[in-house]
Structures are given as structure tokens and as C-alpha cells.
Scaffold this motif. Structure first.
Motif, PDB file in Angstrom:
ATOM      1  N   VAL A 112       0.823  -1.205   0.000  1.00 40.38           N
ATOM      2  CA  VAL A 112       0.000   0.000   0.000  1.00 40.38           C
ATOM      3  C   VAL A 112       0.860   1.260   0.000  1.00 40.38           C
ATOM      4  N   ARG A 113       2.044   1.202   0.602  1.00 36.39           N
ATOM      5  CA  ARG A 113       2.915   2.367   0.639  1.00 36.39           C
ATOM      6  C   ARG A 113       3.597   2.633  -0.707  1.00 36.39           C
ATOM      7  N   GLU A 114       3.648   1.616  -1.567  1.00 40.20           N
ATOM      8  CA  GLU A 114       4.417   1.725  -2.797  1.00 40.20           C
ATOM      9  C   GLU A 114       3.558   1.904  -4.039  1.00 40.20           C
ATOM     10  N   VAL A 115       2.250   2.030  -3.866  1.00 35.18           N
ATOM     11  CA  VAL A 115       1.373   2.273  -5.014  1.00 35.18           C
ATOM     12  C   VAL A 115       1.668   3.667  -5.569  1.00 35.18           C
ATOM     13  N   THR A 116       1.869   3.756  -6.873  1.00 31.24           N
ATOM     14  CA  THR A 116       2.206   5.017  -7.524  1.00 31.24           C
ATOM     15  C   THR A 116       1.060   5.486  -8.405  1.00 31.24           C
ATOM     16  N   ARG A 117       1.211   6.691  -8.918  1.00 33.49           N
ATOM     17  CA  ARG A 117       0.212   7.223  -9.848  1.00 33.49           C
ATOM     18  C   ARG A 117       0.092   6.314 -11.066  1.00 33.49           C
ATOM     19  N   ALA A 118       1.215   5.758 -11.520  1.00 37.60           N
ATOM     20  CA  ALA A 118       1.178   4.863 -12.686  1.00 37.60           C
ATOM     21  C   ALA A 118       0.322   3.633 -12.406  1.00 37.60           C
ATOM     22  N   HIS A 119       0.401   3.110 -11.194  1.00 39.69           N
ATOM     23  CA  HIS A 119      -0.433   1.952 -10.836  1.00 39.69           C
ATOM     24  C   HIS A 119      -1.923   2.321 -10.891  1.00 39.69           C
ATOM     25  N   ILE A 120      -2.252   3.516 -10.404  1.00 43.39           N
ATOM     26  CA  ILE A 120      -3.651   3.945 -10.428  1.00 43.39           C
ATOM     27  C   ILE A 120      -4.111   4.171 -11.859  1.00 43.39           C
ATOM     28  N   THR A 151     -21.105   1.349 -12.640  1.00 45.74           N
ATOM     29  CA  THR A 151     -20.453   0.405 -11.744  1.00 45.74           C
ATOM     30  C   THR A 151     -18.980   0.749 -11.588  1.00 45.74           C
ATOM     31  N   VAL A 152     -18.335   1.078 -12.710  1.00 48.64           N
ATOM     32  CA  VAL A 152     -16.923   1.458 -12.689  1.00 48.64           C
ATOM     33  C   VAL A 152     -16.715   2.737 -11.883  1.00 48.64           C
ATOM     34  N   TRP A 153     -17.634   3.685 -12.026  1.00 50.86           N
ATOM     35  CA  TRP A 153     -17.500   4.936 -11.275  1.00 50.86           C
ATOM     36  C   TRP A 153     -17.658   4.697  -9.768  1.00 50.86           C
ATOM     37  N   ASN A 154     -18.527   3.778  -9.398  1.00 55.42           N
ATOM     38  CA  ASN A 154     -18.657   3.432  -7.984  1.00 55.42           C
ATOM     39  C   ASN A 154     -17.352   2.827  -7.460  1.00 55.42           C
ATOM     40  N   ALA A 155     -16.714   1.987  -8.280  1.00 59.07           N
ATOM     41  CA  ALA A 155     -15.434   1.401  -7.885  1.00 59.07           C
ATOM     42  C   ALA A 155     -14.364   2.479  -7.774  1.00 59.07           C
ATOM     43  N   TRP A 156     -14.377   3.434  -8.693  1.00 57.54           N
ATOM     44  CA  TRP A 156     -13.414   4.533  -8.642  1.00 57.54           C
ATOM     45  C   TRP A 156     -13.622   5.364  -7.375  1.00 57.54           C
ATOM     46  N   GLY A 157     -14.850   5.553  -6.987  1.00 59.86           N
ATOM     47  CA  GLY A 157     -15.125   6.282  -5.758  1.00 59.86           C
ATOM     48  C   GLY A 157     -14.529   5.582  -4.546  1.00 59.86           C
ATOM     49  N   VAL A 158     -14.562   4.248  -4.541  1.00 58.78           N
ATOM     50  CA  VAL A 158     -14.004   3.479  -3.426  1.00 58.78           C
ATOM     51  C   VAL A 158     -12.487   3.641  -3.366  1.00 58.78           C
ATOM     52  N   VAL A 159     -11.827   3.460  -4.505  1.00 60.50           N
ATOM     53  CA  VAL A 159     -10.357   3.522  -4.495  1.00 60.50           C
ATOM     54  C   VAL A 159      -9.873   4.940  -4.216  1.00 60.50           C
ATOM     55  N   SER A 160     -10.596   5.948  -4.676  1.00 59.72           N
ATOM     56  CA  SER A 160     -10.215   7.338  -4.411  1.00 59.72           C
ATOM     57  C   SER A 160     -10.310   7.645  -2.924  1.00 59.72           C
ATOM     58  N   LYS A 161     -11.408   7.239  -2.308  1.00 64.89           N
ATOM     59  CA  LYS A 161     -11.592   7.468  -0.877  1.00 64.89           C
ATOM     60  C   LYS A 161     -10.583   6.669  -0.069  1.00 64.89           C
ATOM     61  N   MET A 162     -10.303   5.470  -0.517  1.00 60.64           N
ATOM     62  CA  MET A 162      -9.394   4.595   0.204  1.00 60.64           C
ATOM     63  C   MET A 162      -7.995   5.211   0.303  1.00 60.64           C
ATOM     64  N   PHE A 163      -7.470   5.695  -0.803  1.00 59.61           N
ATOM     65  CA  PHE A 163      -6.126   6.266  -0.772  1.00 59.61           C
ATOM     66  C   PHE A 163      -6.111   7.667  -0.167  1.00 59.61           C
ATOM     67  N   SER A 164      -7.245   8.345  -0.201  1.00 57.76           N
ATOM     68  CA  SER A 164      -7.334   9.613   0.523  1.00 57.76           C
ATOM     69  C   SER A 164      -7.195   9.364   2.018  1.00 57.76           C
ATOM     70  N   ASP A 205       1.195  10.749   0.683  1.00 54.23           N
ATOM     71  CA  ASP A 205       0.584  11.318  -0.518  1.00 54.23           C
ATOM     72  C   ASP A 205      -0.574  10.443  -0.965  1.00 54.23           C
ATOM     73  N   ASN A 206      -1.371  10.973  -1.892  1.00 57.03           N
ATOM     74  CA  ASN A 206      -2.502  10.250  -2.464  1.00 57.03           C
ATOM     75  C   ASN A 206      -2.206   9.982  -3.935  1.00 57.03           C
ATOM     76  N   PRO A 207      -1.939   8.739  -4.323  1.00 59.00           N
ATOM     77  CA  PRO A 207      -1.595   8.445  -5.720  1.00 59.00           C
ATOM     78  C   PRO A 207      -2.752   8.654  -6.696  1.00 59.00           C
ATOM     79  N   CYS A 208      -3.976   8.815  -6.166  1.00 60.25           N
ATOM     80  CA  CYS A 208      -5.136   9.058  -7.040  1.00 60.25           C
ATOM     81  C   CYS A 208      -5.265  10.529  -7.423  1.00 60.25           C
ATOM     82  N   ALA A 209      -4.534  11.398  -6.714  1.00 56.94           N
ATOM     83  CA  ALA A 209      -4.654  12.831  -6.969  1.00 56.94           C
ATOM     84  C   ALA A 209      -4.236  13.149  -8.407  1.00 56.94           C
ATOM     85  N   ASN A 210      -5.097  13.920  -9.082  1.00 55.01           N
ATOM     86  CA  ASN A 210      -4.839  14.385 -10.451  1.00 55.01           C
ATOM     87  C   ASN A 210      -4.828  13.278 -11.499  1.00 55.01           C
TER      88      ASN A 210
END
Length: 220
Positions: free
Chosen positions: A59-67, A87-100, A115-120
Motif C-alpha cells: 500500500v505504501r508503494e502504489v504510484t500514480r502509474a499503478h492507479i 459500476t466502474v465509477w462506484n469502484a473509482w469512488g471506493v479507491v479514491s476514498k481509500m487512498f485519501s 501522498d494520495n496516488p489518485c490525486a490528479n
């Protein structure tokens, strides 16, 4: 044990050991403890759409490229017809909140990143919103007058149509929410279908409005 990566000068740096899948279980447990009713759905979204792509990464090594790889995989599912864009947008909401939460959660034990790898990262593509279906008055009358439909169901359909309430709001509706002295109804609670927990409405805002005269005898 926590996967710490900041070490003193001259010390040995240990590689983080908590994967996204392991950390997400702690994250879901905290949300369940707080009473979030979406935990069951979120766990399903993680299992179906997120963890197969990034679940084994630390979890510490996830990068923007992975997202970005995850977003591409989600878009590909929609193009193949595996699932809908919603359905995909709901999943995106989960991963965005999770890394936030992984970098700024109120509960400090969940903070494992700076940092939050989902940012931008551009979100998955949106599709066309479905047009919702409505009953014409003539169709509604045909339904509630049909003797082959059990009376209890016809009463439920009538209350649902006249009160404009969501199904969870109807389940939580109580006698004290009806004010026959002023012919008003107060909808301010909702019952979760999966967990039978009474909570606030979906929008978090209650509403009070006048009852249609035709439904007052049924509600009485």
C-alpha cells in the motif's frame, strides 16, 4: 510490523509488508465500526474491480502509474460490456476514498502514506445516463385497481407513489412521522436493506411536505 519506512540515520530500512488487500480490510473494518452501510457494497467493488489489479502491491508503494493502470482496466471492462460505466465509477469512488484515507484519515492507524496516488489522475470515462421509467396516471390506476394484485401490495404502491419516497425511507417511515392535524409527512430516516439499520436519508437532509388529499385516508 506496521511497515514503517522512515528510519534513523544508519539504521536498516525494512520493506513495507502490508499490501493494498490487507490494508483495505482494516479500512473496511473501521468504516463498519462507524456504521457506514456501504461497507458490503464497497467490499464487493474491491474484490471485483480493484484488488485484482493492485491488491498484491504494498500500500505504501502504489504510484500514480499503478492507479492509471487501474483506470485503464476499468475503462476496458466497460468497453467489453463486462459492467456499466456507473459500476466502474462506484469502484473509482471506493479507491479514491481509500487512498485519501491512507494519507489523511481521521483515525491515525490508517495513515500509512504521505501522498494520495489518485490525486490528479483522470477518472474513468462516463457513459450515458439511463432514462428513468415513470408510471402514467392511467397506468397507476390500472395497477392499484387490479384485483389480481394483493391488496397489501397495492397499498404499498400507492403510498410509494404519493410520498415520493425511496424504498429505504418507506421502510423507516413511522406513525409519528405523519401529522394529520396539518396533513404533512416528515421523511428523515432510511433503513438499510442489507443490515436493517436505521440511518439518515441518502442526501443527509430530511424533508417535510404536505400530503396529497387522496392518500390521507389510506395513511390514517
Amino acid at each position: 510490523e506496521r511497515g514503517a519506512i522512515k528510519v534513523a540515520d544508519g539504521a536498516t530500512m525494512h520493506r513495507p509488508t502490508e499490501t493494498v488487500a490487507q490494508w483495505s480490510e482494516r479500512w473496511l473494518a473501521v468504516r463498519e465500526e462507524k456504521g457506514y452501510t456501504s461497507v458490503c457494497d464497497d467490499r464487493g467493488r474491491l474484490s471485483a474491480h480493484i484488488l485484482p489489479v493492485i491488491g498484491t502491491l504494498f500500500v505504501r508503494e502504489v504510484t500514480r502509474a499503478h492507479i492509471e493502470d487501474l483506470v485503464e482496466a476499468l475503462d476496458a471492462k466497460v468497453r467489453r460490456g463486462v459492467c456499466s460505466w456507473k459500476t466502474v465509477w462506484n469502484a473509482w469512488g471506493v479507491v479514491s476514498k481509500m487512498f485519501s484515507d491512507a494519507c489523511r484519515a481521521k483515525q491515525r492507524s490508517l495513515r500509512v502514506r504521505d501522498d494520495n496516488p489518485c490525486a490528479n489522475v483522470p477518472a474513468p470515462d462516463r457513459g450515458v445516463h439511463k432514462i428513468k421509467a415513470y408510471l402514467y396516471p392511467s397506468e397507476f390506476l390500472t395497477l392499484v385497481q387490479c384485483q389480481e394484485v394483493p391488496l397489501a401490495w397495492r397499498r404499498l404502491f400507492a403510498v410509494a407513489v404519493y410520498l415520493y419516497a425511496r424504498s429505504g425511507e418507506l421502510r423507516a417511515l413511522a406513525v409519528e412521522d405523519l401529522d394529520f392535524a396539518h396533513n404533512t409527512v416528515h421523511i428523515h430516516r432510511s433503513e438499510s436493506q442489507r443490515r436493517n439499520i436505521v440511518k439518515g436519508t441518502k442526501t443527509g437532509v430530511g424533508r417535510r411536505f404536505s400530503l396529497e388529499p387522496a392518500v390521507v385516508p389510506l395513511l390514517r
